[in-house]
Every structure is written in C-alpha cells, then in structure tokens.
Design a protein around this motif. Structure first.
Motif, PDB file in Angstrom:
ATOM      1  N   ASP A 177       0.817  -1.209   0.000  1.00  0.00           N
ATOM      2  CA  ASP A 177       0.000   0.000   0.000  1.00  0.00           C
ATOM      3  C   ASP A 177       0.853   1.263   0.000  1.00  0.00           C
ATOM      4  O   ASP A 177       0.346   2.359  -0.193  1.00  0.00           O
ATOM      5  N   TYR A 178       2.134   1.101   0.289  1.00  0.00           N
ATOM      6  CA  TYR A 178       3.050   2.256   0.293  1.00  0.00           C
ATOM      7  C   TYR A 178       3.947   2.261  -0.947  1.00  0.00           C
ATOM      8  O   TYR A 178       5.017   2.860  -0.925  1.00  0.00           O
ATOM      9  N   ALA A 179       3.500   1.610  -2.010  1.00  0.00           N
ATOM     10  CA  ALA A 179       4.342   1.546  -3.212  1.00  0.00           C
ATOM     11  C   ALA A 179       4.671   2.939  -3.745  1.00  0.00           C
ATOM     12  O   ALA A 179       5.695   3.125  -4.396  1.00  0.00           O
ATOM     13  N   SER A 214      16.706  13.986   4.019  1.00  0.00           N
ATOM     14  CA  SER A 214      15.788  13.069   3.338  1.00  0.00           C
ATOM     15  C   SER A 214      14.535  12.869   4.160  1.00  0.00           C
ATOM     16  O   SER A 214      14.585  12.906   5.393  1.00  0.00           O
ATOM     17  N   ARG A 215      13.449  12.645   3.472  1.00  0.00           N
ATOM     18  CA  ARG A 215      12.187  12.316   4.145  1.00  0.00           C
ATOM     19  C   ARG A 215      11.285  11.614   3.134  1.00  0.00           C
ATOM     20  O   ARG A 215      11.490  11.737   1.920  1.00  0.00           O
ATOM     21  N   VAL A 216      10.264  10.914   3.658  1.00  0.00           N
ATOM     22  CA  VAL A 216       9.324  10.212   2.778  1.00  0.00           C
ATOM     23  C   VAL A 216       8.203  11.171   2.385  1.00  0.00           C
ATOM     24  O   VAL A 216       7.683  11.901   3.224  1.00  0.00           O
ATOM     25  N   VAL A 217       7.859  11.186   1.110  1.00  0.00           N
ATOM     26  CA  VAL A 217       6.634  11.846   0.646  1.00  0.00           C
ATOM     27  C   VAL A 217       5.931  10.870  -0.302  1.00  0.00           C
ATOM     28  O   VAL A 217       6.520   9.873  -0.717  1.00  0.00           O
ATOM     29  N   LEU A 218       4.682  11.176  -0.625  1.00  0.00           N
ATOM     30  CA  LEU A 218       3.923  10.266  -1.486  1.00  0.00           C
ATOM     31  C   LEU A 218       3.867  10.780  -2.916  1.00  0.00           C
ATOM     32  O   LEU A 218       3.561  11.961  -3.136  1.00  0.00           O
ATOM     33  N   LEU A 219       4.175   9.900  -3.852  1.00  0.00           N
ATOM     34  CA  LEU A 219       4.035  10.234  -5.265  1.00  0.00           C
ATOM     35  C   LEU A 219       2.543  10.315  -5.564  1.00  0.00           C
ATOM     36  O   LEU A 219       1.799   9.373  -5.276  1.00  0.00           O
ATOM     37  N   PHE A 267       4.487  15.584  -6.115  1.00  0.00           N
ATOM     38  CA  PHE A 267       4.128  15.333  -4.712  1.00  0.00           C
ATOM     39  C   PHE A 267       3.628  16.645  -4.121  1.00  0.00           C
ATOM     40  O   PHE A 267       3.840  17.718  -4.692  1.00  0.00           O
ATOM     41  N   TYR A 268       2.958  16.534  -2.980  1.00  0.00           N
ATOM     42  CA  TYR A 268       2.354  17.718  -2.354  1.00  0.00           C
ATOM     43  C   TYR A 268       2.904  17.910  -0.963  1.00  0.00           C
ATOM     44  O   TYR A 268       3.194  16.943  -0.248  1.00  0.00           O
ATOM     45  N   THR A 269       3.024  19.181  -0.582  1.00  0.00           N
ATOM     46  CA  THR A 269       3.611  19.467   0.722  1.00  0.00           C
ATOM     47  C   THR A 269       3.334  20.916   1.107  1.00  0.00           C
ATOM     48  O   THR A 269       2.553  21.613   0.456  1.00  0.00           O
ATOM     49  N   LYS A 291       6.234  26.129   3.063  1.00  0.00           N
ATOM     50  CA  LYS A 291       7.091  26.786   4.055  1.00  0.00           C
ATOM     51  C   LYS A 291       7.868  25.757   4.883  1.00  0.00           C
ATOM     52  O   LYS A 291       8.430  26.088   5.919  1.00  0.00           O
ATOM     53  N   SER A 292       7.831  24.510   4.454  1.00  0.00           N
ATOM     54  CA  SER A 292       8.494  23.443   5.210  1.00  0.00           C
ATOM     55  C   SER A 292      10.007  23.493   4.987  1.00  0.00           C
ATOM     56  O   SER A 292      10.504  24.257   4.147  1.00  0.00           O
ATOM     57  N   LYS A 293      10.726  22.657   5.717  1.00  0.00           N
ATOM     58  CA  LYS A 293      12.181  22.556   5.546  1.00  0.00           C
ATOM     59  C   LYS A 293      12.522  22.166   4.113  1.00  0.00           C
ATOM     60  O   LYS A 293      13.413  22.745   3.479  1.00  0.00           O
ATOM     61  N   HIS A 309       2.018  24.294  10.595  1.00  0.00           N
ATOM     62  CA  HIS A 309       3.146  25.077  10.061  1.00  0.00           C
ATOM     63  C   HIS A 309       4.312  24.093   9.961  1.00  0.00           C
ATOM     64  O   HIS A 309       5.208  24.089  10.810  1.00  0.00           O
ATOM     65  N   GLN A 310       4.230  23.245   8.954  1.00  0.00           N
ATOM     66  CA  GLN A 310       5.128  22.083   8.867  1.00  0.00           C
ATOM     67  C   GLN A 310       6.595  22.449   9.059  1.00  0.00           C
ATOM     68  O   GLN A 310       7.078  23.415   8.483  1.00  0.00           O
ATOM     69  N   SER A 311       7.261  21.656   9.883  1.00  0.00           N
ATOM     70  CA  SER A 311       8.706  21.718  10.170  1.00  0.00           C
ATOM     71  C   SER A 311       9.090  22.799  11.178  1.00  0.00           C
ATOM     72  O   SER A 311      10.261  22.915  11.550  1.00  0.00           O
TER      73      SER A 311
END
Ligand SMILES: Cc1cc2nc3c(=O)[nH]c(=O)nc-3n(C[C@H](O)[C@H](O)[C@H](O)COP(=O)(O)O)c2cc1C
Length: 217
Positions: free
Chosen positions: A46-48, A64-69, A79-81, A84-86, A143-145
C-alpha cells in the motif's frame, strides 16, 4: 534479548525475484517506472508510492524524508507538501533533488535525479479539492517543520478550524501545494543472486531520447 549488532552482522538475503537486461527494459524510463510501480502495488504494498525525497540545504547539508508520489505529469513526478516546510526551503535554495523508491517484495530499487519545479496552481487546487475534509483542515493548521511549543495548542487550533469550515468549502492555503521533480536520470536496480545485481541507468540525452547503460553491481 535483541542484539542489534549481532543481527545486523548476520542478516542476509539472496536476491532471486527477477532480472533486468538492456534488451528487455522499455525505451522510455517513465514507462519502465510505471511498469514497476504497478507491480509493486500488485504485491499488496500500500506504500508503493512512498518515496524518499532528498534535498540539499544552503549549507550543502543533505536531508531526506518520505513523501507520497501523487501523479506522473508535467514531465516528472509530483508530490504535495507545505511550501514553508524545511524541504521547501531547501528546494528554494537548490532545486536539484533525488527520489528513491525501495520495493522489498520485488527486491527492487529506483533512483531518480532531477530538478524540482512548482506545480501549476490549478493542478494544486484540483488535487487539494480531492482530499478528505480533515486533511484539508490539517493543511491550514500545520506550520510544517516549525518547532511546536504545545501539542494542546495545535489540537485546539485544529478543533477551531474544523468548526470554522464545517459544511463549507475549504480553500487551498497558499502555503500548501505541489512540486514536480523533472528527471535527468533514472536507475533501476534488481537484486540478483551472489550480489551480481542488475543496474540499468537512463540518462537524458535530449527531450525525447534517453541513453541506456548497465552499471556494475
Ligand atoms: C509514509 C509517509 C508519507 C508521507 N507523505 C508526505 C507527503 O506526501 N507530503 C509531506 O509533506 N509529508 C509527507 N510525509 C511526512 C514527511 O516525511 C516529513 O515528515 C514532512 O514532510 C516534513 O519534512 P521537512 O521538514 O523535511 O519539510 C510522509 C511521511 C511518511 C512516513
């Protein structure tokens, strides 16, 4: 008791699940990628579409960090984010980035390098609209990060926004949206027996042509 170092020293897999040759890979790396992505989902992963996104900050420090395609469009992987994040601040300073997929069930890895661009606003609007109500509200609250002094404050602000938007359309915050990584290079890795793994690399030669090469394992 679990002894990490003993386990790490002795755990081994002999890779046997497939092979990859210059003759059998598809000419276009996007097509090859979609074929492998589809097989990764078919294995029940499910995390492909989870990918490790690596960026580099103004001090040349990688992160590095995980995001979803979420889409393959605009010539790349989207991808979406939070803008204003790191990661967004890294991308602003240095638009070069890499993406990594690891699909253990298939004993496969895909490495992708390229430059990141901001997705067109309309694309972000449309995707935001498709998200569940709670996720939309969450995008307004986080306010991510940034450092969070009090979890209770975040929860209160989330509850407040939930009430504010109850029964209403939640607009996309300007600080939330998509990016697209436009690849210059792909590498497809298939685990093989005795560590003689297959590695097929595609380098972008022109707008429509890719150079395909095999790398040493
Ligand atoms: C499975 C998984 C999926 C994730 N998907 C996203 C995503 O699509 N977008 C996102 O901004 N963060 C996502 N995250 C959280 C990020 O890994 C990261 O914590 C967050 O984006 C902040 O990263 P930054 O401080 O480097 O900007 C996901 C995390 C995991 C483990």
């Amino acid at each position: 008791m679990f002894n990490a170092n003993n386990t790490l020293k002795t755990v081994r897999t002999d890779y046997q699940k497939g092979f990859l040759t210059e003759e059998t890979v598809l000419e276009n790396p996007f097509h090859q990628f979609e074929a492998w992505l589809s097989e990764a989902f078919d294995t029940g992963n499910d995390y492909a579409n989870a990918m490790v996104l690596s960026t580099v900050d103004a001090h040349q420090m990688p992160d590095s960090r995980v995001v979803l395609l979420r889409n393959i469009s605009y010539g790349g992987l989207t991808f979406y984010t939070n803008y204003k994040s790191k990661k967004a601040s890294d991308i602003k300073t240095n638009h070069n980035a890499s993406i990594l997929f690891f699909w253990p069930d298939m004993e496969r890895q895909v490495r992708i390098e390229g430059a990141i661009e901001v997705l067109p606003v309309k694309e972000s609007d449309d995707y935001f609209e498709s998200r569940p109500f709670e996720s939309k509200v969450g995008a307004w609250v986080s306010h991510q990060s940034q450092v969070l002094k009090s979890l209770a404050d975040l929860e209160t602000s989330y509850e407040h926004e939930l009430q504010k938007y109850a029964g209403k359309k939640v607009p996309r915050p300007a600080h939330w949206g998509g990016y697209v990584l436009v690849p210059q290079k792909f590498e497809f890795w298939q685990g093989r027996a005795s560590r003689l793994h297959d590695r097929i690399q595609y380098r972008k030669a022109s707008e429509t042509k890719w150079t395909i090469e095999r790398l040493m394992p």
